[in-house]
Design a protein around this motif. Structure first.
Motif, PDB file in Angstrom:
ATOM      1  N   MET A   1       0.723  -1.312   0.090  1.00 48.51           N
ATOM      2  CA  MET A   1       0.098  -0.072  -0.015  1.00 48.51           C
ATOM      3  C   MET A   1       0.902   1.148   0.062  1.00 48.51           C
ATOM      4  N   LYS A   2       1.946   1.313   0.602  1.00 48.58           N
ATOM      5  CA  LYS A   2       2.992   2.441   0.684  1.00 48.58           C
ATOM      6  C   LYS A   2       3.350   2.751  -0.934  1.00 48.58           C
ATOM      7  N   ARG A   3       3.618   1.744  -1.488  1.00 45.79           N
ATOM      8  CA  ARG A   3       4.027   1.777  -3.032  1.00 45.79           C
ATOM      9  C   ARG A   3       3.080   2.857  -3.626  1.00 45.79           C
ATOM     10  N   TRP A   4       1.761   2.889  -3.548  1.00 44.42           N
ATOM     11  CA  TRP A   4       0.931   3.781  -4.185  1.00 44.42           C
ATOM     12  C   TRP A   4       0.539   4.978  -3.498  1.00 44.42           C
ATOM     13  N   GLU A   5       1.364   5.414  -2.560  1.00 38.26           N
ATOM     14  CA  GLU A   5       0.956   6.557  -1.691  1.00 38.26           C
ATOM     15  C   GLU A   5       0.808   7.781  -2.368  1.00 38.26           C
ATOM     16  N   SER A   6       1.582   8.177  -3.555  1.00 39.53           N
ATOM     17  CA  SER A   6       1.564   9.348  -4.082  1.00 39.53           C
ATOM     18  C   SER A   6       0.058   9.150  -4.926  1.00 39.53           C
ATOM     19  N   GLN A   7      -0.232   8.197  -5.496  1.00 39.31           N
ATOM     20  CA  GLN A   7      -1.699   7.943  -6.080  1.00 39.31           C
ATOM     21  C   GLN A   7      -2.733   8.010  -5.134  1.00 39.31           C
ATOM     22  N   ARG A   8      -2.550   7.564  -3.978  1.00 40.19           N
ATOM     23  CA  ARG A   8      -3.679   7.706  -2.850  1.00 40.19           C
ATOM     24  C   ARG A   8      -3.746   9.180  -2.607  1.00 40.19           C
ATOM     25  N   GLN A   9      -2.765   9.780  -2.406  1.00 40.93           N
ATOM     26  CA  GLN A   9      -2.971  11.466  -2.107  1.00 40.93           C
ATOM     27  C   GLN A   9      -3.464  12.198  -3.026  1.00 40.93           C
ATOM     28  N   TRP A  10      -3.136  11.724  -4.364  1.00 40.73           N
ATOM     29  CA  TRP A  10      -3.551  12.677  -5.646  1.00 40.73           C
ATOM     30  C   TRP A  10      -5.356  12.139  -5.499  1.00 40.73           C
ATOM     31  N   LEU A  11      -5.677  10.856  -5.421  1.00 38.37           N
ATOM     32  CA  LEU A  11      -6.916  10.518  -5.521  1.00 38.37           C
ATOM     33  C   LEU A  11      -7.710  11.105  -4.339  1.00 38.37           C
ATOM     34  N   TYR A  87      -4.822  -2.502  -6.762  1.00 39.09           N
ATOM     35  CA  TYR A  87      -4.412  -1.273  -7.434  1.00 39.09           C
ATOM     36  C   TYR A  87      -3.205  -1.743  -8.408  1.00 39.09           C
ATOM     37  N   GLY A  88      -3.164  -1.245  -9.548  1.00 36.93           N
ATOM     38  CA  GLY A  88      -1.969  -1.378 -10.405  1.00 36.93           C
ATOM     39  C   GLY A  88      -2.010  -2.581 -11.325  1.00 36.93           C
ATOM     40  N   VAL A  89      -3.212  -3.331 -11.056  1.00 35.96           N
ATOM     41  CA  VAL A  89      -3.292  -4.407 -11.829  1.00 35.96           C
ATOM     42  C   VAL A  89      -4.536  -4.422 -12.845  1.00 35.96           C
ATOM     43  N   GLY A  94      -5.319  -8.888 -15.992  1.00 36.45           N
ATOM     44  CA  GLY A  94      -4.777  -9.185 -14.780  1.00 36.45           C
ATOM     45  C   GLY A  94      -3.191  -8.674 -14.822  1.00 36.45           C
ATOM     46  N   SER A  95      -2.802  -8.278 -16.099  1.00 38.86           N
ATOM     47  CA  SER A  95      -1.397  -8.009 -16.115  1.00 38.86           C
ATOM     48  C   SER A  95      -0.965  -6.649 -15.152  1.00 38.86           C
ATOM     49  N   PRO A  96       0.302  -6.473 -14.753  1.00 38.29           N
ATOM     50  CA  PRO A  96       0.758  -5.028 -14.156  1.00 38.29           C
ATOM     51  C   PRO A  96       0.474  -3.922 -15.028  1.00 38.29           C
ATOM     52  N   ILE A  97      -0.110  -2.916 -14.403  1.00 43.68           N
ATOM     53  CA  ILE A  97      -0.066  -1.709 -15.150  1.00 43.68           C
ATOM     54  C   ILE A  97       1.136  -0.965 -15.035  1.00 43.68           C
ATOM     55  N   PRO A  98       1.954  -0.471 -15.929  1.00 40.88           N
ATOM     56  CA  PRO A  98       3.065   0.322 -15.771  1.00 40.88           C
ATOM     57  C   PRO A  98       2.978   1.432 -14.965  1.00 40.88           C
ATOM     58  N   GLU A  99       4.069   1.634 -13.895  1.00 39.63           N
ATOM     59  CA  GLU A  99       3.840   2.889 -13.133  1.00 39.63           C
ATOM     60  C   GLU A  99       3.880   4.044 -13.647  1.00 39.63           C
ATOM     61  N   GLU A 100       4.358   4.187 -14.767  1.00 33.08           N
ATOM     62  CA  GLU A 100       4.380   5.466 -15.758  1.00 33.08           C
ATOM     63  C   GLU A 100       3.000   5.777 -15.956  1.00 33.08           C
ATOM     64  N   ARG A 101       2.342   4.759 -16.270  1.00 30.52           N
ATOM     65  CA  ARG A 101       0.735   5.043 -16.876  1.00 30.52           C
ATOM     66  C   ARG A 101       0.225   5.395 -15.670  1.00 30.52           C
ATOM     67  N   LEU A 102       0.263   4.798 -14.397  1.00 33.00           N
ATOM     68  CA  LEU A 102      -0.441   5.100 -13.289  1.00 33.00           C
ATOM     69  C   LEU A 102      -0.092   6.569 -12.730  1.00 33.00           C
ATOM     70  N   GLU A 103       1.123   7.189 -12.974  1.00 27.21           N
ATOM     71  CA  GLU A 103       1.568   8.239 -12.677  1.00 27.21           C
ATOM     72  C   GLU A 103       1.051   9.455 -13.606  1.00 27.21           C
ATOM     73  N   ALA A 104       0.839   9.057 -14.813  1.00 25.92           N
ATOM     74  CA  ALA A 104       0.027   9.887 -15.609  1.00 25.92           C
ATOM     75  C   ALA A 104      -1.345  10.007 -15.426  1.00 25.92           C
ATOM     76  N   ASN A 105      -1.757   8.636 -15.194  1.00 28.88           N
ATOM     77  CA  ASN A 105      -3.452   8.783 -14.829  1.00 28.88           C
ATOM     78  C   ASN A 105      -3.771   7.792 -13.596  1.00 28.88           C
ATOM     79  N   PRO A 106      -3.790   8.342 -12.495  1.00 31.92           N
ATOM     80  CA  PRO A 106      -4.191   7.436 -11.284  1.00 31.92           C
ATOM     81  C   PRO A 106      -5.425   6.634 -11.468  1.00 31.92           C
ATOM     82  N   LEU A 107      -6.077   7.011 -12.368  1.00 31.11           N
ATOM     83  CA  LEU A 107      -7.515   6.475 -12.565  1.00 31.11           C
ATOM     84  C   LEU A 107      -7.515   5.116 -13.500  1.00 31.11           C
TER      85      LEU A 107
END
Length: 204
Positions: A1-11, A87-89, A94-107
């Motif tokens: 969960m700490k991995r997606w902390e920046s996304q959580r804050q943005w959301l 999150y991130g799947v 079921g494949s992982p979503i690249p972190e770059e994509r989640l940084e650009a669009n957390p949704l």
């Protein structure tokens, strides 16, 4: 969960902003009924175009509010996915979503390949609903491929179009030679044919 902390804050921040807009209808210009904003006693005017601009703006405001409702649902789904470790799947493969994509669009809920496939399979989903209703042309009244011999929509259009045909002009356009105008097109009253230059040249 700490991995997606920046996304959580943005959301979380985005959710607060969307909720604030939804709780204050004035953000969309929807505080008062349209008739009250117009200062009219009634919305039934002599012609629908009398309030066409205002009706368009009201429709746009309603659409913006509906988009915020959809965005709030997407944010809640993303926050729930973070809490549940999903999150991130990609929701589809079921494949992982690249972190770059989640940084650009957390949704983002689909990987790039699945998103492209989804847009290919549903090209009309983001288009106006009226387009599906109007396609194909005369779709609701076309009877060409049936045993029905009724006067359908296409026949009506062809009948109306014939009133605008000018055989002499058609021959001219098809290379049959110049054909003189025989319906007085472009001819006006003699006084209306006088140009400003002609008028000034006749002044003493």
């Amino acid at each position: 969960m700490k991995r997606w902390e920046s996304q959580r804050q943005w959301l979380t921040k985005e959710r607060e902003q969307v909720l604030d807009r939804l709780q204050h209808s004035g953000e969309y210009g929807l505080d008062d009924p349209m008739n009250d904003e117009l200062g009219e006693l009634s919305g039934y005017d002599n012609h629908p175009a009398d309030i066409g601009s205002e009706l368009f703006e009201r429709g746009k405001d309603l659409a913006l509010r509906d988009l915020d409702h959809i965005r709030l649902q997407q944010i809640d789904q993303a926050l729930q996915a973070i809490d549940e470790g999903r999150y991130g799947v990609c929701n589809r493969c079921g494949s992982p979503i690249p972190e770059e994509r989640l940084e650009a669009n957390p949704l983002a809920a689909l990987c790039l390949a699945c998103k492209q496939e989804d847009e290919r399979l549903h090209p009309m989903r983001e288009r106006p609903l009226e387009e599906a209703f109007l396609h194909p042309g005369f779709g609701r009244t076309a009877t060409d491929d049936t045993s029905n011999v009724a006067f359908d929509g296409e026949d009506a259009w062809e009948a109306v179009a014939r009133f605008n045909q000018r055989p002499s002009y058609a021959r001219d356009y098809e290379g049959y030679g110049n054909v003189s105008l025989d319906d007085n097109e472009g001819v006006v009253e003699q006084t209306d044919r006088i140009s400003n230059e002609e008028y000034e040249s006749q002044l003493p």
